[in-house]
Design an enzyme around this catalytic site. Sequence first.
Site, mmCIF file in Angstrom:
data_model
loop_
_atom_site.group_PDB
_atom_site.id
_atom_site.type_symbol
_atom_site.label_atom_id
_atom_site.label_comp_id
_atom_site.label_asym_id
_atom_site.label_seq_id
_atom_site.Cartn_x
_atom_site.Cartn_y
_atom_site.Cartn_z
ATOM 1 N N GLY A 1 34.611 41.886 36.571
ATOM 2 C CA GLY A 1 35.180 40.881 35.677
ATOM 3 C C GLY A 1 36.695 40.846 35.698
ATOM 4 C CD GLN A 2 39.444 45.277 37.883
ATOM 5 O OE1 GLN A 2 40.143 45.038 38.856
ATOM 6 N NE2 GLN A 2 39.029 46.498 37.575
ATOM 7 N N GLY A 3 40.316 39.833 36.680
ATOM 8 C CA GLY A 3 40.825 38.524 37.061
ATOM 9 C C GLY A 3 40.887 38.293 38.553
#
Length: 186
Positions: free
Chosen positions: A72-74
């Site tokens: 879910g990291q950008g």
Amino acid sequence: MGLFDKLAGWLGLKKKEVNVLCLGLDNSGKTTIINQLKPSNAQAQDIVPTIGFSIEKFKTSSLSFTVFDMSGQGRYRNLWEHYYKEGQAIIFVIDSGDKLRMVVAKEELDTLLNHPDIKHRRIPILFFANKMDLKDALSAVKVSQLLCLENIKDKPWHICASDAVKGEGLQEGVDWLQDQIRTMKT
């Protein structure tokens, strides 16, 4: 061999295989939820953030799940769309204690729902309003309102309050997802 496979399926001897995408912002609890869904002897003791993605497999009474645990990291969120075509169901995890990033979660959900590989498919989406054990956590109803889930008219969806660390609320969600998948055309 096709006839034997069909017969095994009708008799319940063969589990239907389903690809599930597990999406959500970083630190929402995706990997912890997936870990809790696996049999206890296959669970990891230490959970580390997913880099890129990982693939996990587990079985329920009637289904064999292949779960794509997407980071879910950008910088990794643009990878999600490469797996939309293969996905037959989506688990979208929201950190109900992270009020500041609820807007970002909504933007990512909107992007997902409007993607050409998802938009016109009747794909079930299970939402986990995770980290309900936190003192200031938003209720599942409030999370649903902030994400405008009531506007999703063309896909079956369900939201569950959950505490992934303790495993609370997860079975309800998986049962719902299992029912949706069973009713899908094969």
